[in-house]
Motif scaffolding. Structure first.
Motif, PDB file in Angstrom:
ATOM      1  N   ARG A 143       0.828  -1.203   0.000  1.00 40.36           N
ATOM      2  CA  ARG A 143       0.000   0.000   0.000  1.00 40.36           C
ATOM      3  C   ARG A 143       0.867   1.260   0.000  1.00 40.36           C
ATOM      4  O   ARG A 143       1.786   1.419   0.800  1.00 40.36           O
ATOM      5  N   GLY A 144       0.556   2.160  -0.930  1.00 33.46           N
ATOM      6  CA  GLY A 144       1.244   3.444  -0.984  1.00 33.46           C
ATOM      7  C   GLY A 144       2.667   3.380  -1.501  1.00 33.46           C
ATOM      8  O   GLY A 144       3.403   4.368  -1.433  1.00 33.46           O
ATOM      9  N   ALA A 145       3.093   2.241  -2.022  1.00 34.51           N
ATOM     10  CA  ALA A 145       4.474   2.101  -2.506  1.00 34.51           C
ATOM     11  C   ALA A 145       4.665   2.852  -3.823  1.00 34.51           C
ATOM     12  O   ALA A 145       3.709   3.143  -4.549  1.00 34.51           O
ATOM     13  N   LYS A 159      -2.628 -12.301  -4.466  1.00 24.83           N
ATOM     14  CA  LYS A 159      -3.293 -11.757  -3.274  1.00 24.83           C
ATOM     15  C   LYS A 159      -2.470 -10.680  -2.574  1.00 24.83           C
ATOM     16  O   LYS A 159      -2.195 -10.754  -1.381  1.00 24.83           O
ATOM     17  N   CYS A 160      -2.095  -9.668  -3.333  1.00 27.50           N
ATOM     18  CA  CYS A 160      -1.315  -8.566  -2.771  1.00 27.50           C
ATOM     19  C   CYS A 160      -2.150  -7.294  -2.699  1.00 27.50           C
ATOM     20  O   CYS A 160      -3.134  -7.125  -3.419  1.00 27.50           O
ATOM     21  N   CYS A 161      -1.755  -6.392  -1.833  1.00 23.51           N
ATOM     22  CA  CYS A 161      -2.394  -5.081  -1.732  1.00 23.51           C
ATOM     23  C   CYS A 161      -1.521  -4.045  -2.423  1.00 23.51           C
ATOM     24  O   CYS A 161      -0.410  -3.755  -1.978  1.00 23.51           O
ATOM     25  N   PHE A 162      -2.044  -3.516  -3.547  1.00 24.70           N
ATOM     26  CA  PHE A 162      -1.363  -2.454  -4.280  1.00 24.70           C
ATOM     27  C   PHE A 162      -2.146  -1.142  -4.185  1.00 24.70           C
ATOM     28  O   PHE A 162      -1.983  -0.258  -5.029  1.00 24.70           O
ATOM     29  N   ALA A 163      -2.974  -1.001  -3.178  1.00 24.20           N
ATOM     30  CA  ALA A 163      -3.808   0.199  -3.045  1.00 24.20           C
ATOM     31  C   ALA A 163      -2.940   1.457  -3.027  1.00 24.20           C
ATOM     32  O   ALA A 163      -1.962   1.539  -2.291  1.00 24.20           O
ATOM     33  N   ARG A 164      -3.292   2.407  -3.894  1.00 22.09           N
ATOM     34  CA  ARG A 164      -2.624   3.710  -3.985  1.00 22.09           C
ATOM     35  C   ARG A 164      -1.134   3.603  -4.352  1.00 22.09           C
ATOM     36  O   ARG A 164      -0.341   4.485  -4.018  1.00 22.09           O
ATOM     37  N   VAL A 165      -0.779   2.539  -5.040  1.00 24.93           N
ATOM     38  CA  VAL A 165       0.600   2.388  -5.515  1.00 24.93           C
ATOM     39  C   VAL A 165       0.808   3.245  -6.761  1.00 24.93           C
ATOM     40  O   VAL A 165      -0.065   3.343  -7.626  1.00 24.93           O
ATOM     41  N   ASN A 166       1.961   3.865  -6.873  1.00 24.30           N
ATOM     42  CA  ASN A 166       2.315   4.651  -8.046  1.00 24.30           C
ATOM     43  C   ASN A 166       2.988   3.735  -9.070  1.00 24.30           C
ATOM     44  O   ASN A 166       4.136   3.340  -8.899  1.00 24.30           O
ATOM     45  N   PHE A 167       2.246   3.385 -10.140  1.00 18.42           N
ATOM     46  CA  PHE A 167       2.768   2.549 -11.221  1.00 18.42           C
ATOM     47  C   PHE A 167       3.063   3.372 -12.472  1.00 18.42           C
ATOM     48  O   PHE A 167       3.154   2.817 -13.568  1.00 18.42           O
ATOM     49  N   PHE A 168       3.220   4.670 -12.334  1.00 24.18           N
ATOM     50  CA  PHE A 168       3.367   5.535 -13.504  1.00 24.18           C
ATOM     51  C   PHE A 168       4.538   5.073 -14.382  1.00 24.18           C
ATOM     52  O   PHE A 168       5.662   4.908 -13.902  1.00 24.18           O
ATOM     53  N   CYS A 178      -6.147 -10.002 -10.661  1.00 31.49           N
ATOM     54  CA  CYS A 178      -7.555 -10.220 -10.326  1.00 31.49           C
ATOM     55  C   CYS A 178      -7.806 -10.396  -8.831  1.00 31.49           C
ATOM     56  O   CYS A 178      -8.832  -9.949  -8.310  1.00 31.49           O
ATOM     57  N   ASP A 179      -6.902 -11.072  -8.130  1.00 30.37           N
ATOM     58  CA  ASP A 179      -7.128 -11.322  -6.698  1.00 30.37           C
ATOM     59  C   ASP A 179      -6.351 -10.356  -5.811  1.00 30.37           C
ATOM     60  O   ASP A 179      -6.182 -10.603  -4.616  1.00 30.37           O
ATOM     61  N   SER A 180      -5.877  -9.255  -6.405  1.00 30.68           N
ATOM     62  CA  SER A 180      -5.137  -8.247  -5.637  1.00 30.68           C
ATOM     63  C   SER A 180      -5.930  -6.948  -5.566  1.00 30.68           C
ATOM     64  O   SER A 180      -6.802  -6.681  -6.393  1.00 30.68           O
ATOM     65  N   ASP A 181      -5.632  -6.135  -4.578  1.00 25.27           N
ATOM     66  CA  ASP A 181      -6.279  -4.836  -4.402  1.00 25.27           C
ATOM     67  C   ASP A 181      -5.500  -3.786  -5.178  1.00 25.27           C
ATOM     68  O   ASP A 181      -4.352  -3.486  -4.844  1.00 25.27           O
ATOM     69  N   ILE A 182      -6.105  -3.234  -6.238  1.00 27.33           N
ATOM     70  CA  ILE A 182      -5.441  -2.196  -7.036  1.00 27.33           C
ATOM     71  C   ILE A 182      -6.224  -0.886  -6.981  1.00 27.33           C
ATOM     72  O   ILE A 182      -6.100  -0.046  -7.872  1.00 27.33           O
ATOM     73  N   SER A 183      -6.986  -0.716  -5.916  1.00 26.89           N
ATOM     74  CA  SER A 183      -7.793   0.500  -5.793  1.00 26.89           C
ATOM     75  C   SER A 183      -6.905   1.737  -5.637  1.00 26.89           C
ATOM     76  O   SER A 183      -5.937   1.735  -4.889  1.00 26.89           O
ATOM     77  N   GLY A 184      -7.239   2.768  -6.388  1.00 30.59           N
ATOM     78  CA  GLY A 184      -6.540   4.039  -6.257  1.00 30.59           C
ATOM     79  C   GLY A 184      -5.133   4.064  -6.801  1.00 30.59           C
ATOM     80  O   GLY A 184      -4.360   4.978  -6.464  1.00 30.59           O
ATOM     81  N   ILE A 185      -4.748   3.101  -7.643  1.00 35.07           N
ATOM     82  CA  ILE A 185      -3.384   3.125  -8.169  1.00 35.07           C
ATOM     83  C   ILE A 185      -3.195   4.329  -9.083  1.00 35.07           C
ATOM     84  O   ILE A 185      -4.126   4.808  -9.724  1.00 35.07           O
ATOM     85  N   ILE A 199      -7.219  -8.059 -15.203  1.00 32.59           N
ATOM     86  CA  ILE A 199      -7.918  -7.520 -14.051  1.00 32.59           C
ATOM     87  C   ILE A 199      -9.365  -8.020 -14.068  1.00 32.59           C
ATOM     88  O   ILE A 199      -9.870  -8.466 -15.102  1.00 32.59           O
ATOM     89  N   GLY A 200     -10.030  -7.951 -12.912  1.00 31.01           N
ATOM     90  CA  GLY A 200     -11.398  -8.431 -12.796  1.00 31.01           C
ATOM     91  C   GLY A 200     -12.420  -7.416 -13.280  1.00 31.01           C
ATOM     92  O   GLY A 200     -12.106  -6.252 -13.550  1.00 31.01           O
ATOM     93  N   LEU A 201     -13.673  -7.853 -13.371  1.00 30.57           N
ATOM     94  CA  LEU A 201     -14.744  -6.992 -13.868  1.00 30.57           C
ATOM     95  C   LEU A 201     -14.951  -5.769 -12.972  1.00 30.57           C
ATOM     96  O   LEU A 201     -15.097  -4.643 -13.451  1.00 30.57           O
ATOM     97  N   LEU A 202     -14.977  -5.985 -11.657  1.00 26.91           N
ATOM     98  CA  LEU A 202     -15.181  -4.863 -10.746  1.00 26.91           C
ATOM     99  C   LEU A 202     -14.010  -3.891 -10.818  1.00 26.91           C
ATOM    100  O   LEU A 202     -14.198  -2.671 -10.732  1.00 26.91           O
ATOM    101  N   GLN A 203     -12.817  -4.414 -10.969  1.00 23.64           N
ATOM    102  CA  GLN A 203     -11.639  -3.555 -11.091  1.00 23.64           C
ATOM    103  C   GLN A 203     -11.709  -2.721 -12.369  1.00 23.64           C
ATOM    104  O   GLN A 203     -11.440  -1.518 -12.362  1.00 23.64           O
ATOM    105  N   SER A 204     -12.087  -3.348 -13.477  1.00 26.95           N
ATOM    106  CA  SER A 204     -12.161  -2.632 -14.749  1.00 26.95           C
ATOM    107  C   SER A 204     -13.258  -1.566 -14.716  1.00 26.95           C
ATOM    108  O   SER A 204     -13.100  -0.484 -15.287  1.00 26.95           O
ATOM    109  N   ALA A 205     -14.363  -1.862 -14.006  1.00 28.73           N
ATOM    110  CA  ALA A 205     -15.440  -0.885 -13.890  1.00 28.73           C
ATOM    111  C   ALA A 205     -14.967   0.381 -13.186  1.00 28.73           C
ATOM    112  O   ALA A 205     -15.332   1.504 -13.559  1.00 28.73           O
ATOM    113  N   ALA A 206     -14.130   0.214 -12.177  1.00 30.89           N
ATOM    114  CA  ALA A 206     -13.609   1.371 -11.446  1.00 30.89           C
ATOM    115  C   ALA A 206     -12.765   2.258 -12.361  1.00 30.89           C
ATOM    116  O   ALA A 206     -12.837   3.489 -12.293  1.00 30.89           O
TER     117      ALA A 206
END
Length: 216
Positions: A143-145, A159-168, A178-185, A199-206
């Motif tokens: 998170r936040g990396a 199954k990793c948390c990548f929430a708010r990670v900067n992948f620029f 699909c099984d990882s948290d990529i919210s707010g990347i 990525i999963g359907l819910l992820q792509s919708a976001a």
């Protein structure tokens, strides 16, 4: 003898040891080889440019230590504290990190080849301009990396948390998220970093909503 991989799918090589490791001893500022060190307190210590080979570190404290430019090969870190540790421009080959805490650790501008992170807390770590080649990330918190402008080749994620990670400007092609948290990347407005990633359907919708597209 050919080295056997510990991840058959990704063909990631495991650490190799030419003989039994010796218990105890000290971590040398220049070169350390063939040791198993337990509960070593090396917080804020300076090991810049050190060579470390065929070593096992168990419950050691390397928080805020300086390993800039170090060369680490065939090593295992178990339940170690790497928070704030400086690994800038360090090179890792055939290395495992298990249950380690690396909050705010700096791995920028280095290289990780045949490496795995399992159940590690790497939140707010810096992997900018890192060269990943044959890497496994399993059940880790990033998170936040910062993982901007990095190179990824043969990377496996589970199954990793990548929430708010900067992948620029870091291509994620080939990654199954699909099984990882990529919210707010943080990625480009064109979402080009996600080209070729799964990525999963819910992820792509976001991401579509972020582009102003209504999803029902």
């Amino acid at each position: 003898m050919r080295q056997r991989p510990y991840n058959e799918h990704m063909n990631i090589l495991s650490p190799k040891f030419s003989g039994p490791v010796r218990e105890g001893g000290a971590l040398d500022a220049e070169r350390t080889e063939g040791l198993r060190l337990s509960r070593l307190n090396a917080a804020k210590a300076a090991y810049g440019g050190a060579e470390i080979a065929e070593c096992i570190f168990d419950n050691c404290d390397f928080s805020d230590a300086d390993f800039r430019g170090a060369d680490v090969s065939d090593a295992i870190f178990e339940n170690c504290n790497l928070s704030g540790t400086k690994f800038t421009k360090a090179c890792f080959r055939r290395v495992q990190f298990v249950g380690c805490k690396g909050v705010g650790a700096d791995f920028s501008e280095g290289a990780l080849r045949d490496a795995s992170f399992k159940d590690c807390n790497l939140s707010y770590a810096n992997f900018n301009a890192q060269k990943f080649n044959a890497l496994s990330l399993s059940e880790c918190n990033l998170r936040g990396a910062d993982i901007a402008m990095a190179q990824m080749k043969n990377v496996s994620v589970e199954k990793c948390c990548f929430a708010r990670v900067n992948f620029f400007r870091t291509p994620l092609k080939g990654l199954d998220l699909c099984d990882s948290d990529i919210s707010g990347i943080e990625i480009s407005e064109s979402l080009s970093e996600l080209k070729g990633a799964k990525i999963g359907l819910l992820q792509s919708a976001a991401f579509l909503r972020a582009l102003g597209i209504d999803v029902e």
